[in-house]
Write a protein that holds these residues in place. Structure first.
Motif, PDB file in Angstrom:
ATOM      1  N   TRP A  47      41.255  33.295  41.213  1.00 19.93           N
ATOM      2  CA  TRP A  47      41.851  34.147  42.232  1.00 19.93           C
ATOM      3  C   TRP A  47      42.183  35.524  41.651  1.00 19.93           C
ATOM      4  O   TRP A  47      41.877  36.555  42.258  1.00 19.93           O
ATOM      5  N   ARG A  48      42.800  35.529  40.461  1.00 21.30           N
ATOM      6  CA  ARG A  48      43.185  36.800  39.827  1.00 21.30           C
ATOM      7  C   ARG A  48      41.981  37.584  39.311  1.00 21.30           C
ATOM      8  O   ARG A  48      41.860  38.782  39.565  1.00 21.30           O
ATOM      9  N   GLU A  49      41.100  36.920  38.565  1.00 22.33           N
ATOM     10  CA  GLU A  49      40.081  37.612  37.791  1.00 22.33           C
ATOM     11  C   GLU A  49      38.744  37.791  38.495  1.00 22.33           C
ATOM     12  O   GLU A  49      37.956  38.661  38.105  1.00 22.33           O
ATOM     13  N   PRO A 107      39.400  41.245  42.148  1.00 21.75           N
ATOM     14  CA  PRO A 107      38.553  42.430  41.991  1.00 21.75           C
ATOM     15  C   PRO A 107      37.506  42.572  43.101  1.00 21.75           C
ATOM     16  O   PRO A 107      37.170  43.690  43.492  1.00 21.75           O
ATOM     17  N   LEU A 108      37.005  41.445  43.619  1.00 24.28           N
ATOM     18  CA  LEU A 108      36.050  41.513  44.730  1.00 24.28           C
ATOM     19  C   LEU A 108      36.716  42.119  45.966  1.00 24.28           C
ATOM     20  O   LEU A 108      36.128  42.961  46.649  1.00 24.28           O
ATOM     21  N   VAL A 109      37.945  41.699  46.256  1.00 23.21           N
ATOM     22  CA  VAL A 109      38.678  42.279  47.393  1.00 23.21           C
ATOM     23  C   VAL A 109      38.840  43.784  47.196  1.00 23.21           C
ATOM     24  O   VAL A 109      38.625  44.571  48.126  1.00 23.21           O
ATOM     25  N   GLN A 127      48.713  39.489  45.408  1.00 25.34           N
ATOM     26  CA  GLN A 127      48.623  38.044  45.235  1.00 25.34           C
ATOM     27  C   GLN A 127      49.955  37.562  44.676  1.00 25.34           C
ATOM     28  O   GLN A 127      50.397  38.056  43.639  1.00 25.34           O
ATOM     29  N   ALA A 128      50.582  36.605  45.340  1.00 24.51           N
ATOM     30  CA  ALA A 128      51.809  35.976  44.840  1.00 24.51           C
ATOM     31  C   ALA A 128      51.439  34.554  44.419  1.00 24.51           C
ATOM     32  O   ALA A 128      51.189  33.702  45.275  1.00 24.51           O
ATOM     33  N   GLU A 175      31.374  38.196  52.971  1.00 24.47           N
ATOM     34  CA  GLU A 175      31.281  38.038  51.520  1.00 24.47           C
ATOM     35  C   GLU A 175      32.583  37.485  50.942  1.00 24.47           C
ATOM     36  O   GLU A 175      32.571  36.583  50.094  1.00 24.47           O
ATOM     37  N   LEU A 176      33.714  37.992  51.417  1.00 23.65           N
ATOM     38  CA  LEU A 176      35.001  37.481  50.946  1.00 23.65           C
ATOM     39  C   LEU A 176      35.202  36.036  51.368  1.00 23.65           C
ATOM     40  O   LEU A 176      35.700  35.216  50.590  1.00 23.65           O
ATOM     41  N   LEU A 177      34.830  35.710  52.601  1.00 27.70           N
ATOM     42  CA  LEU A 177      34.965  34.337  53.085  1.00 27.70           C
ATOM     43  C   LEU A 177      34.128  33.371  52.251  1.00 27.70           C
ATOM     44  O   LEU A 177      34.602  32.294  51.856  1.00 27.70           O
TER      45      LEU A 177
END
Length: 121
Positions: free
Chosen positions: A23-25, A29-31, A45-46, A96-98
């Motif tokens: 999620w972080r790495e 970055p994609l978002v 992101q929490a 793409e995000l989905l």
């Protein structure tokens, strides 16, 4: 401003450490690379902090299964959000995000909604 809130639970076949790393790495970055076409003004992101304190807080209130984290995406307005995904570039970025989310998020157990902030303190 309006926020898209996404209360995220990981897929059961993805371990906790890998979920948070991905999620972080990878996804984060994609978002960021798709933010301008989607009209995203801010993205946070929490990540849930695992451990005895989190478990004790949940037990003290009898809460359901915890989320693995919460994503917050800010947009200028609901209209701005809807307009961005109505364009060919916006629709492609959203898809793409989905597709990427499906690698690590259990969508069936991850509520998503729009919210307005009301500062109290």
């Amino acid at each position: 401003m309006v926020k898209l809130m996404f209360c995220v639970r990981r897929r059961q076949d993805v371990n906790e450490e890998e979920f948070h790393r991905y999620w972080r790495e990878e996804h984060g970055p994609l978002v960021v690379t798709r933010a301008s076409v989607l009209g995203i003004r801010r993205y946070v992101q929490a990540h849930t902090v695992p451990g005895p304190v989190t478990r004790a807080l949940a037990a003290s209130r009898g809460t359901p299964e915890p989320f693995d984290g919460v994503a917050e995406l800010w947009f200028d307005s609901v209209d701005a959000l809807m307009s961005s995904v109505a364009t060919p570039d916006g629709a492609a970025a959203g898809e793409e995000l989905l597709v990427d989310e499906r690698r690590f998020i259990d969508h069936a157990r991850s509520p998503i909604f729009l919210a307005e902030e009301h500062a109290v303190l």
